[in-house]
Design an enzyme around this catalytic site. Structure first.
Site, PDB file in Angstrom:
ATOM      1  N   LYS A   1      -7.838   8.820   4.711  1.00  0.00           N
ATOM      2  CA  LYS A   1      -6.752   7.846   4.815  1.00  0.00           C
ATOM      3  C   LYS A   1      -5.607   8.395   5.663  1.00  0.00           C
ATOM      4  CE  LYS A   1      -3.612   5.328   1.646  1.00  0.00           C
ATOM      5  NZ  LYS A   1      -3.295   5.159   0.208  1.00  0.00           N
TER       6      LYS A   1
ATOM      7  N   SER B   1      -2.978   0.714  -1.208  1.00  0.00           N
ATOM      8  CA  SER B   1      -2.792   0.990   0.201  1.00  0.00           C
ATOM      9  C   SER B   1      -3.982   1.662   0.866  1.00  0.00           C
ATOM     10  CB  SER B   1      -1.550   1.884   0.379  1.00  0.00           C
ATOM     11  OG  SER B   1      -1.717   3.133  -0.285  1.00  0.00           O
TER      12      SER B   1
ATOM     13  N   SER C   1      -3.242   2.433  -5.617  1.00  0.00           N
ATOM     14  CA  SER C   1      -3.786   2.338  -4.258  1.00  0.00           C
ATOM     15  C   SER C   1      -5.212   2.838  -4.081  1.00  0.00           C
ATOM     16  CB  SER C   1      -2.864   3.071  -3.279  1.00  0.00           C
ATOM     17  OG  SER C   1      -1.635   2.413  -3.178  1.00  0.00           O
TER      18      SER C   1
END
Length: 508
Positions: free
Chosen positions: A110, A186, A210
């Site tokens: 990520k 996220s 997330s």
């Protein structure tokens, strides 16, 4: 059944029935005579791929070529790639991979607070468009030591501030189950890449849900570990005052457990660390959890409504647990949702402001709508109203909440709830350019009323893909354990996965 058993090279070479449905594969994935072999990324989880590499049924270079081809084919539609590091992945293979448990397995990380020296770290923001750190995150070093081949970074909303992966810097990340809907946030880019079949496992992080939110949105398994379990340094060893932690989203429980084995452990300078388990995390997945006491939590902490399909998913999971021999009753811990919300706002706004102001001084670029999104700018403005005493009060609220949850869990081993209060919403509803900030905050809180509670307490919590909406979108069910007790969660997750397998449930 779990993930399909590992195939031999002969199996891979002779099974071509699904060739027409496959994303175009590179030359390396074709057998002589133009006969297409079965794609290992369809048939195996990450541990299965690593076994194929050890057995020399497939090479790391072949796996990377297939993953890159799939990323190139599906990213234009779903938009999950923030940075393409294809050459870096090839170089890692050429230099020789460590003999770790995931040797040769392609991995995406990520693009938020997870750094690779010399590579761009965009943070989902135009404000970090040219940011290239000169150091590699400790977690990435552990990924590399495990033998992973990192070939890209995945999309995230600006600074991970919302439950959808939409940003002005990287665009809209779409859900492979229905591209009109969110992939969650996220860590939505990681979840979308897995759901699209590019990788079976990807790095993710979780400061308020997330990992679990995108896992739920995309029909995957997502475990948020206990606070202090996974490293976040070397520059810092915690994020958002201890709310945030890192781990992964995966297709299988065993991949998540094995990833935790490869990455957990206190790093230099850590102020705390989760207790070390007795035995590996992977070994827990096949062990019986015993008869567990489960609290079915259907009420939201703030009293906001719950979509009937999400409530039904949790009730169905409760019946499944009862059929497996566990004791389930409806019960909810008593917490002050309003106080927690204000504490989170103070903590996150202040942490965000410190980072933005430091970068502004370093670059000379002033925070403005030219480089930051509306929600970020509002957080930044509100941070100016907070005082040092507000940080202390926020910490006190977190401690009180953790104590209340700890006391509640003296009577229960597991808290069972929906992961989210509604199925994945359409794109545009939770993005960071709202016309009305107050309504945006209400919508965001109502969408995920449970997940952030366990970031506050630091407890391990997982989303399992156990239901589908009438509209064909995944609905996750969340199970949360006591602080430091991933062991019980992984035993339960393995038992549920065997009873209600999901490996072959994928977008069309």
């Amino acid at each position: 059944m779990g993930p399909p058993s590992d195939l031999t090279r002969r199996d891979l070479l002779t099974s071509g029935a699904a060739a027409a449905a496959m994303v175009a594969l590179p030359q390396a994935a074709q057998a002589k005579g133009g006969v297409m072999r079965s794609d290992p990324l369809d048939d195996h989880d990450a541990l299965g791929l690593a076994k194929l590499v050890r057995d020399k049924a497939v090479s790391p270079a072949e796996l990377l070529d297939i993953a890159v081809a799939r990323a190139e084919a599906s990213n234009p539609r779903f938009n999950f790639m923030a940075q393409k590091l294809y050459d870096s992945g090839k170089k890692a293979i050429a230099d020789g991979l460590p003999r770790g448990p995931f040797q040769g397995v392609p991995l995406l990380v990520k693009d938020l607070n997870t750094h690779i020296a010399g590579e761009r770290s965009g943070q989902g923001s135009r404000f970090y468009a040219d940011y290239r750190p000169d150091y590699t995150s400790e977690l990435v070093r552990r990924h590399q030591a495990a033998g992973f081949v990192i070939f890209g970074k995945t999309t995230t909303p600006e600074f991970g501030l919302t439950g959808t992966t939409e940003s002005l810097a990287t665009g809209l990340t779409r859900n492979p189950w229905n591209p009109d809907h969110i992939a969650g946030g996220s860590s939505g880019g990681s979840a979308a890449a897995i759901a699209a079949g590019v990788v079976p496992l990807a790095h993710a992080s979780d400061g308020g849900g997330s990992i679990r939110i995108p896992a739920s949105c995309c029909g995957l398994f997502g475990l948020k570990p206990s606070r202090g379990r996974v490293p976040m340094g070397p520059k810092r060893t915690e994020g958002w005052g201890g709310l945030s932690t890192h781990h992964a989203i995966s297709r299988t429980v065993r991949d998540s457990a094995a990833m935790l084995d490869a990455t957990h452990g206190v790093e230099i300078g850590s102020r705390y660390g989760a207790p070390t388990p007795d035995g590996s995390f992977l070994s827990q997945v096949t062990k019986a959890p015993g008869k567990l006491r489960v609290a079915l939590m259907l009420d939201t902490p703030g009293g906001t409504p719950v979509d009937p399909e999400c409530a039904a998913a949790a009730r169905a999971a409760a019946k499944l647990l009862e059929s497996l021999g566990h004791y389930v009753e409806e019960a909810s811990p008593k917490v002050n949702a309003q106080a927690i919300g204000m504490a989170n706002f103070a903590t996150i706004s202040s942490a965000l402001a410190a980072d933005i102001e430091d970068r502004a001084k370093l670059t000379g670029i002033a925070p403005s709508p030219d480089v930051l999104e509306k929600v970020t700018l509002i957080f930044l403005q509100y941070s100016k109203n907070f005082k040092a005493i507000d940080a202390v009060r926020a910490s006190n609220i977190y401690q009180e909440t953790a104590i209340a949850l700890g006391q509640f869990m003296t009577s229960y081993d597991i808290i069972l709830s929906p992961t989210m209060a509604m199925p994945p919403v359409k794109l545009g509803r939770l993005d960071m350019m709202p016309a009305d900030f107050e309504k945006w905050g209400q919508d965001a809180s109502a969408f995920t009323p449970w997940t952030g509670l366990f970031n506050v307490s630091g407890q391990p919590s997982m989303s399992m893909p156990l239901a589908m909406s009438a509209g064909g979108l995944p609905i996750g069910v969340m199970m949360t354990g006591r602080y430091g007790d991933e062991t019980t969660l992984l035993r339960l997750a393995g038992q549920v996965e065997r009873a209600a397998p999901w490996f072959d449930k994928r977008p069309a």
